[in-house]
Design a protein around this motif. Structure first.
Motif, PDB file in Angstrom:
ATOM      1  N   ASP A   1      -3.631  -5.454  -7.674  1.00 64.02           N
ATOM      2  CA  ASP A   1      -3.566  -6.151  -6.397  1.00 64.02           C
ATOM      3  C   ASP A   1      -4.479  -5.443  -5.402  1.00 64.02           C
ATOM      4  O   ASP A   1      -4.913  -4.311  -5.629  1.00 64.02           O
ATOM      5  N   ILE A   2      -4.735  -6.103  -4.273  1.00 65.55           N
ATOM      6  CA  ILE A   2      -5.606  -5.562  -3.235  1.00 65.55           C
ATOM      7  C   ILE A   2      -4.780  -5.346  -1.967  1.00 65.55           C
ATOM      8  O   ILE A   2      -4.106  -6.266  -1.502  1.00 65.55           O
ATOM      9  N   TYR A   3      -4.846  -4.122  -1.424  1.00 66.47           N
ATOM     10  CA  TYR A   3      -4.113  -3.780  -0.207  1.00 66.47           C
ATOM     11  C   TYR A   3      -5.058  -3.119   0.787  1.00 66.47           C
ATOM     12  O   TYR A   3      -6.022  -2.478   0.387  1.00 66.47           O
ATOM     13  N   ASN A   4      -4.720  -3.235   2.081  1.00 66.96           N
ATOM     14  CA  ASN A   4      -5.389  -2.383   3.047  1.00 66.96           C
ATOM     15  C   ASN A   4      -4.424  -1.254   3.392  1.00 66.96           C
ATOM     16  O   ASN A   4      -3.280  -1.246   2.950  1.00 66.96           O
ATOM     17  N   CYS A   5      -4.876  -0.309   4.179  1.00 66.74           N
ATOM     18  CA  CYS A   5      -4.071   0.898   4.413  1.00 66.74           C
ATOM     19  C   CYS A   5      -2.809   0.622   5.240  1.00 66.74           C
ATOM     20  O   CYS A   5      -1.929   1.476   5.310  1.00 66.74           O
ATOM     21  N   TYR A   6      -2.695  -0.561   5.853  1.00 64.64           N
ATOM     22  CA  TYR A   6      -1.519  -0.884   6.669  1.00 64.64           C
ATOM     23  C   TYR A   6      -0.436  -1.638   5.897  1.00 64.64           C
ATOM     24  O   TYR A   6       0.663  -1.804   6.386  1.00 64.64           O
TER      25      TYR A   6
ATOM     26  N   GLN B   1       2.289  -2.449   2.862  1.00 65.47           N
ATOM     27  CA  GLN B   1       3.155  -1.770   1.901  1.00 65.47           C
ATOM     28  C   GLN B   1       2.614  -2.088   0.514  1.00 65.47           C
ATOM     29  O   GLN B   1       2.313  -3.236   0.193  1.00 65.47           O
ATOM     30  N   ARG B   2       2.482  -1.068  -0.304  1.00 63.34           N
ATOM     31  CA  ARG B   2       1.862  -1.242  -1.620  1.00 63.34           C
ATOM     32  C   ARG B   2       2.919  -1.361  -2.709  1.00 63.34           C
ATOM     33  O   ARG B   2       3.973  -0.762  -2.634  1.00 63.34           O
ATOM     34  N   GLY B   3       2.550  -2.103  -3.741  1.00 65.28           N
ATOM     35  CA  GLY B   3       3.392  -2.229  -4.914  1.00 65.28           C
ATOM     36  C   GLY B   3       3.068  -1.130  -5.907  1.00 65.28           C
ATOM     37  O   GLY B   3       2.446  -0.120  -5.584  1.00 65.28           O
ATOM     38  N   SER B   4       3.463  -1.344  -7.134  1.00 68.18           N
ATOM     39  CA  SER B   4       3.218  -0.370  -8.198  1.00 68.18           C
ATOM     40  C   SER B   4       1.745  -0.343  -8.572  1.00 68.18           C
ATOM     41  O   SER B   4       1.078  -1.370  -8.538  1.00 68.18           O
ATOM     42  N   PRO B   5       1.234   0.829  -8.960  1.00 66.84           N
ATOM     43  CA  PRO B   5      -0.137   0.884  -9.440  1.00 66.84           C
ATOM     44  C   PRO B   5      -0.269   0.167 -10.775  1.00 66.84           C
ATOM     45  O   PRO B   5       0.731   0.026 -11.471  1.00 66.84           O
ATOM     46  N   PRO B   6      -1.438  -0.285 -11.120  1.00 63.67           N
ATOM     47  CA  PRO B   6      -2.707  -0.063 -10.442  1.00 63.67           C
ATOM     48  C   PRO B   6      -2.893  -1.026  -9.262  1.00 63.67           C
ATOM     49  O   PRO B   6      -2.343  -2.120  -9.262  1.00 63.67           O
ATOM     50  N   TYR B   7      -3.715  -0.579  -8.300  1.00 63.31           N
ATOM     51  CA  TYR B   7      -4.079  -1.438  -7.179  1.00 63.31           C
ATOM     52  C   TYR B   7      -5.358  -0.918  -6.525  1.00 63.31           C
ATOM     53  O   TYR B   7      -5.762   0.220  -6.731  1.00 63.31           O
ATOM     54  N   PHE B   8      -5.979  -1.799  -5.769  1.00 67.04           N
ATOM     55  CA  PHE B   8      -7.123  -1.430  -4.948  1.00 67.04           C
ATOM     56  C   PHE B   8      -6.620  -1.176  -3.539  1.00 67.04           C
ATOM     57  O   PHE B   8      -5.773  -1.919  -3.042  1.00 67.04           O
ATOM     58  N   ILE B   9      -7.123  -0.141  -2.896  1.00 71.70           N
ATOM     59  CA  ILE B   9      -6.765   0.159  -1.518  1.00 71.70           C
ATOM     60  C   ILE B   9      -8.050   0.221  -0.682  1.00 71.70           C
ATOM     61  O   ILE B   9      -9.008   0.877  -1.081  1.00 71.70           O
ATOM     62  N   MET B  10      -8.052  -0.510   0.434  1.00 68.25           N
ATOM     63  CA  MET B  10      -9.183  -0.491   1.365  1.00 68.25           C
ATOM     64  C   MET B  10      -8.821   0.421   2.536  1.00 68.25           C
ATOM     65  O   MET B  10      -7.721   0.324   3.076  1.00 68.25           O
ATOM     66  N   GLU B  11      -9.752   1.309   2.911  1.00 66.47           N
ATOM     67  CA  GLU B  11      -9.514   2.248   3.998  1.00 66.47           C
ATOM     68  C   GLU B  11     -10.749   2.364   4.882  1.00 66.47           C
ATOM     69  O   GLU B  11     -11.881   2.297   4.378  1.00 66.47           O
ATOM     70  N   SER B  12     -10.521   2.533   6.169  1.00 64.74           N
ATOM     71  CA  SER B  12     -11.612   2.671   7.138  1.00 64.74           C
ATOM     72  C   SER B  12     -11.850   4.136   7.467  1.00 64.74           C
ATOM     73  O   SER B  12     -10.916   4.925   7.519  1.00 64.74           O
TER      74      SER B  12
END
Length: 126
Positions: free
Chosen positions: A57-62, A64-75
């Motif tokens: 899944d794709i998340y930004n840093c704000y 709530q994330r699920g279980s890995p694996p996932y993509f995280i976007m950060e500024s």
């Protein structure tokens, strides 16, 4: 005329550790892995990426994330980057910075769709 294919490029840094970069066929998505002390770890990682990227899944840093694996976007001060977080919560690779979040998300989608069939170019062979 043949269509250009996405590739993983295997490289070595000056101290002999292995790492890889990924470029899609239009060179719009570029990622750089962390260093691996041996080649077998890198090859195992590439195999896991092909598996993980498709289901991540794709998340930004704000968010709530699920279980890995996932993509995280950060500024940060250079722009917005994304990382693939592996099955054990480890950072597998990070992208180059993008100016906008929408560009970053598009790059992730391109990676997700092209990583399965990406070729491998070994730049460590003389």
């Amino acid at each position: 005329m043949f269509a250009k294919r996405a590739v993983f490029e295997i490289k070595q840094n000056p101290v002999g550790n292995y790492y890889f970069t990924f470029h899609n066929s239009e060179c719009k998505t570029t990622v750089i892995s962390h260093s691996f002390s041996n080649r077998s770890e890198l090859e195992s990682c590439l195999s896991n990426i092909r598996e993980a990227a498709m289901i991540a899944d794709i998340y930004n840093c704000y968010m709530q994330r699920g279980s890995p694996p996932y993509f995280i976007m950060e500024s940060d001060k250079e722009g917005i980057t994304f990382s693939l977080i592996g099955f054990r919560g480890e950072i597998i690779f990070s992208s180059v910075p993008y100016l906008k979040e929408v560009q970053c998300k598009e790059a992730i989608i391109v990676l997700k769709t092209s990583v399965q069939r990406a070729g491998i170019v070994d730049l460590t062979i003389d």
